[in-house]
Design a protein around this motif. Sequence first.
Motif, PDB file in Angstrom:
ATOM      1  N   HIS A  18       4.514  -5.464 -18.190  1.00 11.70           N
ATOM      2  CA  HIS A  18       3.585  -4.331 -18.196  1.00 11.70           C
ATOM      3  C   HIS A  18       3.993  -3.235 -17.215  1.00 11.70           C
ATOM      4  CE1 HIS A  18       1.017  -7.555 -19.966  1.00 11.70           C
ATOM      5  NE2 HIS A  18       0.644  -6.546 -20.754  1.00 11.70           N
ATOM      6  N   GLY A  19       5.228  -3.312 -16.733  1.00 10.70           N
ATOM      7  CA  GLY A  19       5.761  -2.231 -15.904  1.00 10.70           C
ATOM      8  C   GLY A  19       5.285  -2.242 -14.468  1.00 10.70           C
ATOM      9  N   LEU A  20       4.795  -3.353 -13.962  1.00 13.28           N
ATOM     10  CA  LEU A  20       4.320  -3.444 -12.584  1.00 13.28           C
ATOM     11  C   LEU A  20       5.453  -3.910 -11.686  1.00 13.28           C
ATOM     12  CD1 LEU A  20       0.859  -5.136 -13.291  1.00 13.28           C
ATOM     13  CD2 LEU A  20       1.404  -2.692 -13.154  1.00 13.28           C
ATOM     14  N   ARG A  21       5.734  -3.164 -10.617  1.00  9.38           N
ATOM     15  CA  ARG A  21       6.886  -3.477  -9.765  1.00  9.38           C
ATOM     16  C   ARG A  21       6.494  -3.765  -8.316  1.00  9.38           C
ATOM     17  NH1 ARG A  21       8.425  -4.062 -13.997  1.00  9.38           N
ATOM     18  NH2 ARG A  21      10.270  -3.258 -15.069  1.00  9.38           N
ATOM     19  N   ALA A  22       5.350  -3.246  -7.863  1.00  7.81           N
ATOM     20  CA  ALA A  22       4.892  -3.492  -6.488  1.00  7.81           C
ATOM     21  C   ALA A  22       3.400  -3.792  -6.525  1.00  7.81           C
ATOM     22  CB  ALA A  22       5.175  -2.296  -5.587  1.00  7.81           C
ATOM     23  N   SER A  23       2.975  -4.640  -5.580  1.00  8.48           N
ATOM     24  CA  SER A  23       1.570  -5.062  -5.570  1.00  8.48           C
ATOM     25  C   SER A  23       1.140  -5.336  -4.134  1.00  8.48           C
ATOM     26  CB  SER A  23       1.395  -6.327  -6.433  1.00  8.48           C
ATOM     27  OG  SER A  23       0.071  -6.814  -6.335  1.00  8.48           O
ATOM     28  N   TRP A  24       0.116  -4.599  -3.687  1.00  4.15           N
ATOM     29  CA  TRP A  24      -0.424  -4.782  -2.327  1.00  4.15           C
ATOM     30  C   TRP A  24      -1.861  -5.251  -2.463  1.00  4.15           C
ATOM     31  CZ3 TRP A  24       0.735   1.025  -1.207  1.00  4.15           C
ATOM     32  CH2 TRP A  24       2.108   1.269  -1.351  1.00  4.15           C
ATOM     33  N   SER A  25      -2.154  -6.433  -1.980  1.00  5.26           N
ATOM     34  CA  SER A  25      -3.483  -7.014  -2.140  1.00  5.26           C
ATOM     35  C   SER A  25      -4.124  -7.306  -0.785  1.00  5.26           C
ATOM     36  CB  SER A  25      -3.407  -8.316  -2.952  1.00  5.26           C
ATOM     37  OG  SER A  25      -4.703  -8.834  -3.191  1.00  5.26           O
ATOM     38  N   ASN A  26      -5.411  -7.018  -0.698  1.00  2.00           N
ATOM     39  CA  ASN A  26      -6.173  -7.244   0.540  1.00  2.00           C
ATOM     40  C   ASN A  26      -7.394  -8.094   0.210  1.00  2.00           C
ATOM     41  OD1 ASN A  26      -6.216  -6.765   3.311  1.00  2.00           O
ATOM     42  ND2 ASN A  26      -7.788  -5.200   3.126  1.00  2.00           N
ATOM     43  N   PRO A  27      -7.633  -9.193   0.946  1.00  2.00           N
ATOM     44  CA  PRO A  27      -8.821 -10.003   0.648  1.00  2.00           C
ATOM     45  C   PRO A  27     -10.094  -9.276   1.059  1.00  2.00           C
ATOM     46  CG  PRO A  27      -7.771 -10.807   2.645  1.00  2.00           C
ATOM     47  CD  PRO A  27      -6.866  -9.741   2.078  1.00  2.00           C
ATOM     48  N   VAL A  28     -11.129  -9.461   0.277  1.00  2.50           N
ATOM     49  CA  VAL A  28     -12.447  -8.917   0.603  1.00  2.50           C
ATOM     50  C   VAL A  28     -13.224 -10.037   1.282  1.00  2.50           C
ATOM     51  CG1 VAL A  28     -14.546  -7.851  -0.286  1.00  2.50           C
ATOM     52  CG2 VAL A  28     -12.346  -7.403  -1.397  1.00  2.50           C
ATOM     53  N   LEU A  29     -13.496  -9.872   2.559  1.00  2.00           N
ATOM     54  CA  LEU A  29     -14.173 -10.907   3.338  1.00  2.00           C
ATOM     55  C   LEU A  29     -15.617 -10.504   3.590  1.00  2.00           C
ATOM     56  CD1 LEU A  29     -11.394 -11.667   5.993  1.00  2.00           C
ATOM     57  CD2 LEU A  29     -11.787 -12.792   3.796  1.00  2.00           C
ATOM     58  N   SER A  30     -16.509 -11.466   3.508  1.00  2.00           N
ATOM     59  CA  SER A  30     -17.919 -11.205   3.777  1.00  2.00           C
ATOM     60  C   SER A  30     -18.125 -11.010   5.269  1.00  2.00           C
ATOM     61  CB  SER A  30     -18.776 -12.376   3.285  1.00  2.00           C
ATOM     62  OG  SER A  30     -18.556 -13.512   4.103  1.00  2.00           O
ATOM     63  N   SER A  31     -19.336 -10.641   5.652  1.00  2.00           N
ATOM     64  CA  SER A  31     -19.644 -10.466   7.072  1.00  2.00           C
ATOM     65  C   SER A  31     -19.532 -11.780   7.824  1.00  2.00           C
ATOM     66  CB  SER A  31     -21.050  -9.884   7.239  1.00  2.00           C
ATOM     67  OG  SER A  31     -21.997 -10.646   6.511  1.00  2.00           O
ATOM     68  N   GLU A  32     -19.571 -12.917   7.092  1.00  2.00           N
ATOM     69  CA  GLU A  32     -19.380 -14.225   7.733  1.00  2.00           C
ATOM     70  C   GLU A  32     -17.935 -14.683   7.676  1.00  2.00           C
ATOM     71  OE1 GLU A  32     -21.716 -13.842   5.285  1.00  2.00           O
ATOM     72  OE2 GLU A  32     -23.439 -13.568   6.622  1.00  2.00           O
ATOM     73  N   GLY A  33     -17.047 -13.842   7.125  1.00  2.00           N
ATOM     74  CA  GLY A  33     -15.631 -14.195   7.079  1.00  2.00           C
ATOM     75  C   GLY A  33     -15.223 -14.996   5.859  1.00  2.00           C
ATOM     76  N   LYS A  34     -16.107 -15.136   4.862  1.00  2.00           N
ATOM     77  CA  LYS A  34     -15.768 -15.878   3.654  1.00  2.00           C
ATOM     78  C   LYS A  34     -15.146 -14.946   2.619  1.00  2.00           C
ATOM     79  CE  LYS A  34     -19.500 -19.244   4.283  1.00  2.00           C
ATOM     80  NZ  LYS A  34     -20.715 -19.849   3.676  1.00  2.00           N
ATOM     81  N   VAL A  35     -14.188 -15.491   1.845  1.00  2.00           N
ATOM     82  CA  VAL A  35     -13.496 -14.689   0.839  1.00  2.00           C
ATOM     83  C   VAL A  35     -14.431 -14.426  -0.342  1.00  2.00           C
ATOM     84  CG1 VAL A  35     -11.584 -14.627  -0.799  1.00  2.00           C
ATOM     85  CG2 VAL A  35     -11.229 -15.547   1.498  1.00  2.00           C
ATOM     86  N   LEU A  36     -14.630 -13.145  -0.653  1.00  2.00           N
ATOM     87  CA  LEU A  36     -15.447 -12.741  -1.794  1.00  2.00           C
ATOM     88  C   LEU A  36     -14.584 -12.376  -2.996  1.00  2.00           C
ATOM     89  CD1 LEU A  36     -17.982 -10.403   0.051  1.00  2.00           C
ATOM     90  CD2 LEU A  36     -18.302 -12.801  -0.556  1.00  2.00           C
ATOM     91  N   GLY A  37     -13.371 -11.905  -2.728  1.00  2.00           N
ATOM     92  CA  GLY A  37     -12.481 -11.467  -3.790  1.00  2.00           C
ATOM     93  C   GLY A  37     -11.293 -10.741  -3.190  1.00  2.00           C
ATOM     94  N   THR A  38     -10.660  -9.859  -3.976  1.00  2.00           N
ATOM     95  CA  THR A  38      -9.508  -9.088  -3.495  1.00  2.00           C
ATOM     96  C   THR A  38      -9.563  -7.670  -4.039  1.00  2.00           C
ATOM     97  OG1 THR A  38      -8.113  -9.729  -5.374  1.00  2.00           O
ATOM     98  CG2 THR A  38      -8.037 -11.138  -3.412  1.00  2.00           C
ATOM     99  N   PHE A  39      -8.948  -6.752  -3.271  1.00  2.00           N
ATOM    100  CA  PHE A  39      -8.699  -5.388  -3.759  1.00  2.00           C
ATOM    101  C   PHE A  39      -7.192  -5.206  -3.807  1.00  2.00           C
ATOM    102  CE2 PHE A  39      -7.545  -0.996  -2.842  1.00  2.00           C
ATOM    103  CZ  PHE A  39      -8.141  -0.355  -3.925  1.00  2.00           C
ATOM    104  N   CYS A  40      -6.684  -4.680  -4.919  1.00  2.00           N
ATOM    105  CA  CYS A  40      -5.224  -4.609  -5.100  1.00  2.00           C
ATOM    106  C   CYS A  40      -4.812  -3.224  -5.593  1.00  2.00           C
ATOM    107  CB  CYS A  40      -4.776  -5.677  -6.098  1.00  2.00           C
ATOM    108  SG  CYS A  40      -2.980  -5.848  -6.213  1.00  2.00           S
ATOM    109  N   MET A  41      -3.618  -2.786  -5.119  1.00  2.00           N
ATOM    110  CA  MET A  41      -3.014  -1.527  -5.564  1.00  2.00           C
ATOM    111  C   MET A  41      -1.634  -1.849  -6.132  1.00  2.00           C
ATOM    112  SD  MET A  41      -4.238   0.819  -2.322  1.00  2.00           S
ATOM    113  CE  MET A  41      -3.261   2.248  -2.762  1.00  2.00           C
ATOM    114  N   TYR A  42      -1.431  -1.530  -7.427  1.00  2.00           N
ATOM    115  CA  TYR A  42      -0.145  -1.743  -8.109  1.00  2.00           C
ATOM    116  C   TYR A  42       0.602  -0.420  -8.239  1.00  2.00           C
ATOM    117  CZ  TYR A  42      -1.942  -6.300  -9.678  1.00  2.00           C
ATOM    118  OH  TYR A  42      -2.452  -7.573  -9.737  1.00  2.00           O
ATOM    119  N   TYR A  43       1.948  -0.536  -8.328  1.00  2.00           N
ATOM    120  CA  TYR A  43       2.801   0.633  -8.566  1.00  2.00           C
ATOM    121  C   TYR A  43       3.878   0.255  -9.575  1.00  2.00           C
ATOM    122  CZ  TYR A  43       0.460   2.693  -4.595  1.00  2.00           C
ATOM    123  OH  TYR A  43      -0.500   3.188  -3.758  1.00  2.00           O
TER     124      TYR A  43
END
Length: 828
Positions: A377-402
């Motif tokens: 699908h033409g994706l060559r770079a991917s930067w992902s950051n975990p979304v942490l709750s105020s208690e430090g638990k993983v809620l999900g991720t935010f990602c930027m593709y190029y």
Amino acid sequence: MFATTNLSRGRLTPRAEPCPAAEDGESAAKYLFKLSHDVILSLDRIGNILCINQRGVQLSGYSDSELREANVFELLLLPGDRQAAREMLEDVLKGKTREYEVRWRTKDGAIVHFDGASVPRLSSSGEFLSTLCTLRDVTERKRAEEELRKSEEKYRDLIEISPDAIYVVDAQGICVLGNRAGAELAGIPQDELVGTPVTETYLPEELYLFQERIEKLKAEGTLRFERKFVRKNGEIAPVEVSLSAIRGGFFQAILRDISERKRSEALLAGEKRVLEMIATGVALKEILNALCLIIEEFRSGTLASVLLLNPDALHLDSVAGPSLPKEWTQQMENLPIGPCAGSCGTAAYRGSPVIVSDIATDPLWDVPEHRASALKHGLRASWSNPVLSSEGKVLGTFCMYYRERRSPNLQDLELIELATHLVRVAIERDRAEEALRASEQVARGQVEAMTYSLDVLATAPAPDKFLGQMLSTIGRLLNAQSVILWLRDERNDSLVLRAWAEGTNFTKADPEHPFIKNPLSWKDDAGLQEMFFSGAPSVCEDIERDLSISNALREYLKSGGTRKFLRIPTLVGGRVKGFIGIRHEARPPYRPKEIELAQALAHQAMLAIQLNEFAEQSRQAAVLEERNRMARDIHDTLAQGFTGVIVQLEAAEDAIACCRRKEANEHLQRASELARRSLNEARRSVHALRPQSLQQENFWDALKGTIKNTTAGTALHTTFKLRGKLRDLPLVWQENLLHIGQEALTNALKYAHPRNFETRLSCSANELRLELRDDGDGFKLKDRHDGFGLAGMRERVEQMGGELKITSSRGKGTKVVVTLPYNHEAKL
């Protein structure tokens, strides 16, 4: 005097000749020579001074005698100017006229600048006589020019190092000066700036603004505005322009590239819009998709996405990614999170950012189908950051593709952090609202259950029907298959079925249930044992896989279509007395708020059950209280009345024995009257009416009348004392005090055989005190005394909130004291 030339010898030789100006003292030339503000002097062929005016003497600092016949090159000219001055002198010797600049060093060392002009003075035959020089002092002008030069150099240096583009433009809009930043903004070499029309940097549709702004600038002197700047390559950059008019009809333009500011403003506006969407309760998916579009617009070439952690905590669910291929989002959802699960799966596993600059070679993407799908699908770079709750638990991720290999710069990392923060705020707000809705559901369930409990209690149904209705309510609110209440019999540690509800069927009891077939089989259920021990709810999400339940129970539940269940302990006084089992068919996993609702409803059910039991206990207590009341009243009326009758009959018997017929008749008449009164009191007691004696008078008068009637014609001497003013007492007090006085008198007559009976009533501001004293035989307080007399006295005093004190001993009589504080009247 002017110098002459000796041509035969080939060199300049001075000879004295009178100066023409000196010879004609009255001519205009004489005054011009003497009074001129310019220096006028005459030189011979080699530069010796033949004649100089007063201005020259003044500026040089030398005397006239020191100057005359001195060589101007050696005395006055700066070394750097001597060569040019000699060349000038040679031209004059050839008959030419010269203009030049020259500098003198004065006697005190000062430097004087001159603009000079020299002409040859020739004889009538054309022979060179001397050089006539006119020098104008331009020292101040030179100083100003030098300062201007330095200022211009400083200006050039300043504009050159300025990060803003600076142009100097003439009245026709042609650039005459520009700095390096100006060349970079325009996209051309710096040496090509000069001569470039400013209008070339305007959009065609905005050209009319140029002339309007020039006219406005002429009128106001300065002008600030924003416009779109067209570069040489056609790119358009937003710029902030500051125009000001400068000398010579020129304009200075300072242009600042505000592309970053405009992007930041757009990002800030986008952030504000996202926060407004969050605040107004827009759906989470819509908010996150809007955020992705804002990021993509701010950073060209970005493909943004948001993934949320699945409830199984093993996968990620795609909730936003408007520019990503749908096939790729499905691929992301299929890959479990882990230490080597692409960018997002690894970031969720680690709980820390993952930067992949080249998907094709990064080891974190060593999942063949995952890497292949991304590259497809033409994706060559991917930067992902975990979304942490105020208690430090993983809620999900935010990602930027190029779509090209790329590493983030500082601005990119800041952008990722901002977007991740907004995602966290949106998710936590959404979950807070969901929790609030669940809490409202719990509250509504509690209120509904409580209301229903009170309604049921108000109708006073049979206990079994009541429990069935309560369990049916729980089943309806939780959409349950069935709800069963089990109680633990602590005598033999077995389970007892208390109620079973399936829909509106409140009487079901399946004899095949393992706990009914064998009430002790619950001990084979590890989950139940843990629940009874901990007092915490027990949840079974899958009866097929849950190893804590017994095989017999598993098979029984499966046969009825049950797939999962809740067990809610029923607590009384902090102890587990049993549990409510809530069965369900196939359904989503139990949420914490649903378990909380089940607990709340179970507590309401137990509360209602307890209220029902308390109501039954209260009914029985009321029956007992009424029986005790009637016993006290019968004792205080009939028994005491019969005692009075007996006393009168005995007195009549003694009078008959002594042949006192009239006295005997009087005793018989009193006995008859006492009997009739006792009969009336018995009827009143049955109907819970006031004593007849209190219906016409207060208790003190009624008590005195009762005592006098009872003891009339006997040997017992009675006295009465009232201290203070008697208040209006509650009716209950009056009845109780009257009966207490009657009881004390009856006891004295029956058992003490006193000679005197004294009644005292003291009324103070704070309390009422009734004392009843006799001088009879007395008794020991520690001895057991059967009957209702003393017990009834104590009950009546306790009912009034007072204090009863009895003192007695053998042979010393008895004293009964009742103390009632007035502040207890309100309770009655």
